[in-house]
Write a protein that holds these residues in place. Structure first.
Motif, PDB file in Angstrom:
ATOM      1  N   GLU A  43      44.334 -30.244   0.665  1.00 32.47           N
ATOM      2  CA  GLU A  43      43.135 -29.869   1.338  1.00 32.47           C
ATOM      3  C   GLU A  43      42.113 -30.780   0.411  1.00 32.47           C
ATOM      4  O   GLU A  43      42.299 -31.551  -0.487  1.00 32.47           O
ATOM      5  N   LEU A  44      40.968 -30.977   1.297  1.00 33.26           N
ATOM      6  CA  LEU A  44      39.940 -31.871   0.798  1.00 33.26           C
ATOM      7  C   LEU A  44      39.330 -31.300  -0.518  1.00 33.26           C
ATOM      8  O   LEU A  44      39.388 -30.134  -0.710  1.00 33.26           O
ATOM      9  N   ASN A  45      39.181 -32.086  -1.536  1.00 31.77           N
ATOM     10  CA  ASN A  45      38.625 -31.557  -2.977  1.00 31.77           C
ATOM     11  C   ASN A  45      37.201 -31.435  -2.896  1.00 31.77           C
ATOM     12  O   ASN A  45      36.157 -32.306  -2.651  1.00 31.77           O
ATOM     13  N   PHE A  46      36.706 -30.192  -2.839  1.00 37.03           N
ATOM     14  CA  PHE A  46      35.193 -29.767  -2.814  1.00 37.03           C
ATOM     15  C   PHE A  46      34.653 -29.846  -4.314  1.00 37.03           C
ATOM     16  O   PHE A  46      33.402 -29.352  -4.503  1.00 37.03           O
TER      17      PHE A  46
ATOM     18  N   GLY B  15      33.528 -34.312  -5.696  1.00 36.06           N
ATOM     19  CA  GLY B  15      34.584 -33.868  -4.834  1.00 36.06           C
ATOM     20  C   GLY B  15      34.846 -35.017  -4.046  1.00 36.06           C
ATOM     21  O   GLY B  15      34.735 -36.218  -4.560  1.00 36.06           O
ATOM     22  N   GLU B  16      35.447 -34.974  -2.844  1.00 37.38           N
ATOM     23  CA  GLU B  16      36.182 -36.087  -2.024  1.00 37.38           C
ATOM     24  C   GLU B  16      35.603 -36.249  -0.689  1.00 37.38           C
ATOM     25  O   GLU B  16      34.857 -35.225  -0.106  1.00 37.38           O
ATOM     26  N   SER B  17      35.361 -37.296  -0.424  1.00 38.15           N
ATOM     27  CA  SER B  17      34.775 -37.595   1.039  1.00 38.15           C
ATOM     28  C   SER B  17      35.768 -37.765   2.273  1.00 38.15           C
ATOM     29  O   SER B  17      37.039 -37.802   1.999  1.00 38.15           O
ATOM     30  N   LEU B  18      35.334 -37.424   3.366  1.00 34.68           N
ATOM     31  CA  LEU B  18      36.283 -37.495   4.476  1.00 34.68           C
ATOM     32  C   LEU B  18      37.099 -38.909   4.386  1.00 34.68           C
ATOM     33  O   LEU B  18      38.192 -39.038   4.757  1.00 34.68           O
ATOM     34  N   PRO B  19      36.369 -40.075   4.346  1.00 40.09           N
ATOM     35  CA  PRO B  19      36.954 -41.141   4.136  1.00 40.09           C
ATOM     36  C   PRO B  19      37.926 -41.347   3.106  1.00 40.09           C
ATOM     37  O   PRO B  19      39.124 -41.934   3.376  1.00 40.09           O
ATOM     38  N   GLU B  20      37.714 -40.689   2.149  1.00 40.19           N
ATOM     39  CA  GLU B  20      39.143 -40.714   1.099  1.00 40.19           C
ATOM     40  C   GLU B  20      40.122 -39.661   1.504  1.00 40.19           C
ATOM     41  O   GLU B  20      41.468 -40.173   1.502  1.00 40.19           O
ATOM     42  N   LEU B  21      40.049 -38.622   2.206  1.00 40.23           N
ATOM     43  CA  LEU B  21      41.087 -37.866   2.802  1.00 40.23           C
ATOM     44  C   LEU B  21      41.704 -38.596   3.803  1.00 40.23           C
ATOM     45  O   LEU B  21      42.898 -38.551   3.700  1.00 40.23           O
ATOM     46  N   LEU B  22      41.292 -39.159   4.757  1.00 38.78           N
ATOM     47  CA  LEU B  22      41.751 -40.070   5.797  1.00 38.78           C
ATOM     48  C   LEU B  22      42.553 -41.038   5.128  1.00 38.78           C
ATOM     49  O   LEU B  22      43.749 -41.455   5.403  1.00 38.78           O
ATOM     50  N   GLU B  23      42.093 -41.863   3.948  1.00 39.72           N
ATOM     51  CA  GLU B  23      42.892 -42.898   3.448  1.00 39.72           C
ATOM     52  C   GLU B  23      44.072 -42.398   2.793  1.00 39.72           C
ATOM     53  O   GLU B  23      45.085 -42.990   2.884  1.00 39.72           O
ATOM     54  N   ARG B  24      44.081 -41.303   1.989  1.00 36.62           N
ATOM     55  CA  ARG B  24      45.299 -40.964   1.396  1.00 36.62           C
ATOM     56  C   ARG B  24      46.125 -40.404   2.696  1.00 36.62           C
ATOM     57  O   ARG B  24      47.583 -40.375   2.207  1.00 36.62           O
ATOM     58  N   LEU B  25      45.789 -39.951   3.781  1.00 32.66           N
ATOM     59  CA  LEU B  25      46.675 -39.444   4.654  1.00 32.66           C
ATOM     60  C   LEU B  25      47.329 -40.779   5.266  1.00 32.66           C
ATOM     61  O   LEU B  25      48.543 -40.725   5.863  1.00 32.66           O
ATOM     62  N   ARG B  26      46.587 -41.830   5.513  1.00 32.31           N
ATOM     63  CA  ARG B  26      46.925 -43.068   6.007  1.00 32.31           C
ATOM     64  C   ARG B  26      48.025 -43.606   5.124  1.00 32.31           C
ATOM     65  O   ARG B  26      49.198 -44.028   5.790  1.00 32.31           O
TER      66      ARG B  26
END
Length: 171
Positions: free
Chosen positions: A78-81, A112-123
């Motif tokens: 999950e996103l890192n808060f 924490g982590e931004s949405l672009p960072e979450l998207l990048e790791r999922l890509r």
């Protein structure tokens, strides 16, 4: 690539900000895990494709309860808060939190982590997965992000999408 996504079961952490934090599972865990087993048996009567799992305890507990081999990958977390982990949302009512809420597509919680960072790791995860059929045991944030990445759903729509605990979604 048939890809099925499953969100972990319910947790006992109402009103709490948790992403990376391991929180206890709800007392309904056994029944919810059984419902996931039954849904998978219907969806995959001839056997499951490879199962990938977030290393979060709430996801691994579900994978263990399914009694199937699985591999963990931190990119499914999950996103890192950050500094907000473990605090109540009520406690986080601040200008900083409101800024994040107003700019959720680009801003990150403190440390924490931004949405672009979450998207990048999922890509990166999807690129390595390739065209392989798979089941991913993960969290609401990554599931919504995967709807955006794989189906081209706009971020606003993807992140308004309800994702039930223990729900099986096949893309």
């Amino acid at each position: 690539m048939p890809l099925c996504l499953i969100r972990h079961t319910r947790v006992a952490a109402s009103g709490l900000c948790y992403g990376r934090l391991d929180v206890p599972l709800a007392t309904s865990f056994a029944a919810e895990a059984q419902a996931v087993r039954e849904a998978l048996a219907v969806q995959f009567p001839d056997g499951l494709p490879p199962v990938w799992c977030s290393p979060s305890l709430r996801c691994r507990r579900l994978a263990d309860a399914l009694n199937v081999p699985y591999r963990t990958d931190a990119r499914l977390m999950e996103l890192n808060f950050g500094l907000w982990e473990g605090r109540t949302w009520e406690e986080l009512d601040s200008p900083e939190a409101r800024h994040w809420g107003d700019n959720w597509q680009t801003a990150a919680p403190p440390d924490g982590e931004s949405l672009p960072e979450l998207l990048e790791r999922l890509r990166a995860f999807l690129a390595e997965l390739g065209e392989t059929d798979a089941i991913l045991l993960t969290h609401a944030g990554p599931i919504r992000a995967l709807h955006h990445l794989l189906l081209g759903e706009p971020l606003e729509a993807a992140f308004r999408r309800p994702v039930g605990h223990g729900e099986l979604l096949c893309l």
